[in-house]
Design a protein around this motif. Sequence first.
Motif, mmCIF file in Angstrom:
data_model
loop_
_atom_site.group_PDB
_atom_site.id
_atom_site.type_symbol
_atom_site.label_atom_id
_atom_site.label_comp_id
_atom_site.label_asym_id
_atom_site.label_seq_id
_atom_site.Cartn_x
_atom_site.Cartn_y
_atom_site.Cartn_z
ATOM 1 N N THR A 213 0.591 8.361 8.812
ATOM 2 C CA THR A 213 -0.049 7.700 7.671
ATOM 3 C C THR A 213 0.984 6.985 6.822
ATOM 4 O O THR A 213 0.803 5.828 6.417
ATOM 5 C CB THR A 213 -0.807 8.736 6.821
ATOM 6 O OG1 THR A 213 -1.692 9.482 7.660
ATOM 7 C CG2 THR A 213 -1.608 8.059 5.717
ATOM 8 N N GLN B 116 1.628 2.876 6.110
ATOM 9 C CA GLN B 116 1.771 2.278 4.787
ATOM 10 C C GLN B 116 3.040 1.435 4.695
ATOM 11 O O GLN B 116 3.040 0.361 4.078
ATOM 12 C CB GLN B 116 1.798 3.380 3.724
ATOM 13 C CG GLN B 116 0.475 4.100 3.547
ATOM 14 C CD GLN B 116 0.570 5.226 2.532
ATOM 15 O OE1 GLN B 116 0.849 6.364 2.883
ATOM 16 N NE2 GLN B 116 0.374 4.899 1.272
ATOM 17 N N GLN C 154 0.826 5.077 -3.065
ATOM 18 C CA GLN C 154 -0.587 5.308 -3.330
ATOM 19 C C GLN C 154 -1.068 6.489 -2.504
ATOM 20 O O GLN C 154 -0.582 6.729 -1.402
ATOM 21 C CB GLN C 154 -1.421 4.075 -2.963
ATOM 22 C CG GLN C 154 -1.199 2.872 -3.854
ATOM 23 C CD GLN C 154 -2.149 1.736 -3.495
ATOM 24 O OE1 GLN C 154 -3.028 1.894 -2.656
ATOM 25 N NE2 GLN C 154 -1.962 0.595 -4.134
ATOM 26 N N PRO D 99 0.782 -1.227 0.000
ATOM 27 C CA PRO D 99 0.000 0.000 0.000
ATOM 28 C C PRO D 99 0.823 1.292 0.000
ATOM 29 O O PRO D 99 0.322 2.322 0.416
ATOM 30 C CB PRO D 99 -0.799 -0.144 1.289
ATOM 31 C CG PRO D 99 0.132 -0.881 2.199
ATOM 32 C CD PRO D 99 0.929 -1.801 1.331
ATOM 33 N N ARG E 176 -3.397 7.965 -0.013
ATOM 34 C CA ARG E 176 -4.280 7.479 1.038
ATOM 35 C C ARG E 176 -4.600 8.621 1.983
ATOM 36 O O ARG E 176 -3.780 9.503 2.229
ATOM 37 C CB ARG E 176 -3.643 6.321 1.805
ATOM 38 C CG ARG E 176 -3.540 5.063 0.966
ATOM 39 C CD ARG E 176 -3.059 3.876 1.786
ATOM 40 N NE ARG E 176 -3.071 2.678 0.951
ATOM 41 C CZ ARG E 176 -4.091 1.863 0.824
ATOM 42 N NH1 ARG E 176 -5.213 2.128 1.467
ATOM 43 N NH2 ARG E 176 -4.015 0.798 0.055
ATOM 44 N N GLN E 177 -5.802 8.567 2.526
ATOM 45 C CA GLN E 177 -6.265 9.611 3.420
ATOM 46 C C GLN E 177 -5.421 9.653 4.686
ATOM 47 O O GLN E 177 -4.965 8.631 5.196
ATOM 48 C CB GLN E 177 -7.728 9.342 3.771
ATOM 49 C CG GLN E 177 -8.408 10.436 4.569
ATOM 50 C CD GLN E 177 -9.840 10.054 4.903
ATOM 51 O OE1 GLN E 177 -10.086 9.223 5.773
ATOM 52 N NE2 GLN E 177 -10.782 10.640 4.178
ATOM 53 N N ASN F 7 3.144 8.737 -0.742
ATOM 54 C CA ASN F 7 1.718 9.030 -0.721
ATOM 55 C C ASN F 7 1.501 10.332 -1.483
ATOM 56 O O ASN F 7 1.640 11.418 -0.921
ATOM 57 C CB ASN F 7 1.223 9.153 0.731
ATOM 58 C CG ASN F 7 -0.280 9.283 0.837
ATOM 59 O OD1 ASN F 7 -0.921 9.988 0.069
ATOM 60 N ND2 ASN F 7 -0.852 8.594 1.809
#
Length: 804
Positions: free
Chosen positions: A501, A505, A21, A18, A23-24, A664
């Motif tokens: 965050t 990931q 990418q 992940p 991502r919130q 991200n």
Amino acid sequence: MRTLHSLESDASAAPAAPVLQSRQHESAQRHVSGSARYVDDLPLPTGTLHLAIGMSEVAHATLDALDLEAVRRAPGVVCVLSAADIPGHSDVGPVFPGDPLLVSDIISHHGQALFVVAADSERAARQAARLAKVATTPLPVCLDPREAANRGDLVRPTHTQARLANGRAGDLDSISNKLAKSAWQLSGELESGGQEHFYLESQAALALPGEDDEMLVHSSSQHPSEVQKLIAEVLGVPFHAITVETRRMGGGFGGKETQAAPVACLAAMIARRTGRAARLRLARADDMRLTGKRHPFHHRYEFGVDDSGRIESAIIELTGDCGHSPDLSDAIVDRAMFHADNAYYLGNAHVRGIRARTNVASNTAFRGFGGPQGMLAVESAMEDIARRLGRDPLEIRKRNLYCEGRETTHYGQHVNQHPLLATLIDQLEDSGRYWARRAEIRAFNAANPVVRKGLALTPVKFGISFTAKHFNQAGALVHVYTDGSVQVNHGGTEMGQGLHTKITQVAARELGLSVDKVRITATRTDKVPNTSPTAASSGADLNGMATRDACLRLKMRLLDFAAEHLAQPRVSLSLTDGELHGPSGVLMTWGELIQAAYLERISLSDKGFYATPDIHYDRASGTGHPFYYYAFGAALCEVVVDTLSGEYRLESAEILHDVGDSLNPAIDIGQIEGGFVQGMGWLTTEELKWNEDGRLLTDGPATYKIPAISDVPAGALKVRLLEGHPNSAASIYRSKAVGEPPFMLAISVWAALRDALASLTDYRRAVRLDTPATPERVMLAAREQRDWQEQHDTAGAEPTQVPS
């Protein structure tokens, strides 16, 4: 059994989900709903005391007497402490001494802490603090760093970097002689102002006393380990007695790297004295008076250039206004010196950094850590050279970029990936229609005597690493529970930038899980010790690698167990999508693997560590390799200026930025947008003012203007990430840091303002424009340009040209 090294080699391949990418942010919903807890939101134990600081009303004086009897007798007051009541160390300077927790003899700036009051309510504490009787004898007040430097009043010694184009050590005389031999010489001066951090959450701490000498302190700090250390030293207890926790901050920007610690120390002192919980949260005006800002700088420069505008020699002097004490000024002025070149090869270069002492709050870290200030002189010179030679500033900038054969800095470091500078500018020049717009703007300006437009495309080269080598380390702790959920704790702090965050990931990717399986817990000194501050854009680089290290160790242990438990070839096993895969497909789920490992007494916890390699700096010679790598960027901005009133507007901004392979993209783009706007505020609207007595006059939003949504061009702020150029250094998944480098993209706004003002002299003269370039300063600069034009009656003449 494969070694950890072999697993690391495998993991260096192109990373999969992940990461890479958008991502919130892990706390996004809590942020917008108001359920995210900050220090001031934490439930308070019964009997919690509320604190207020008694602050100095003079900027420089001897403290002759401090009568606190009326304060102690005030309603609701429980405890009042002064410098004499400090049980341990009284100086909380982060690196060098000079920062008394409470003043005992000499007051050094207006608003300095004299005593602390604890009462049953915040209102009672604040009202009581006003009752103190303070007797002082005035001392001279210095607010001018040049005056301080001229008389030798410095917080730290002056430092010099001097290097000849041939790579040998240089000195001022040799470089001056070479500069004098260039076809063209030019010089200039510039003042750059400070900047208030204006974080949404002011400085805050909550101290909870425990058994014996133990204490838990919730601190809104970028550096919990330093807060732990200083509290322990102030209280005279071992470090292990103090635990500091930081779940999140409502912004930091460097203002909570060192200056959160005194607030936490005062809360801890009251908690120790009374045995009751103690909370201190500064009101906005008090926060602005008590804490330091971005360092203002005075810049002086001389450049020798050839007929094409290429720099041959440079002499740059940077005088930082450090405030009353060293704080982090030694390293901040160092970084200003490291970035005095920005993206340009200086040839024979002499860079001198002066650390002046003034009677204001000790200036401190701020996004960019001196780098933005260091870049201003050379960017000012780019405009000066262009006007002197009658060329476009972009042409001069491109001609001076680091390139093959000219890729070594004035401190001796090779600029890795330097071709990206030209790539960024070329792409932005093309996508932004630079030359077509330049022609359109010239035509517009020729037809409009009052309203003028300006255009500028400026690059950024920013070094990534702490310049203090020992800070380039990080730790992480990873637990896997028997239900398969994963908990990660690392040394970085979350201040809205999305660090947690990204770490989520990283852990999910390494363990082959979805991000919802991973949770980051509050940063705590009893989980990961001796951590570095979350600063220098290094949060994801350091803590991401430490987390990856811990996860790799766990994964290696689990795969070794699975190979033995299932009688499968070790090399054929992998963890992806929450499953253990082997030669025949899915062998078991992640949860089943964890249960089996637990029953066989396999450890499901590990720690990771990372230290940045290949960095060093020899201060004596002014040379070394202080940065692991460089991040690059470029911005193209257009402004429109009313040259009679000085009012202006940013019409458009287009940014192309290098983040390597982004961890991200959504978070990185948000950081770029925020950094650019904050940088624009520093350079245009955020003006700090003191009166002659040293009192800060701009101590709230009514008098201090940060950028608003109306200052950003609607629909015309475009941000793109440079694609296809992973980091050449072995960073986390070949990404690059993104916290600080975008801040300096805003220099293009200031350069565009200077471009608009240059049009008043047919682009023949570059006017000095100190920052912040407020409408008042722009108006005065426009008047100066018109006066110059009248004195040089050259109507209809072409700009001076020189051969290419």
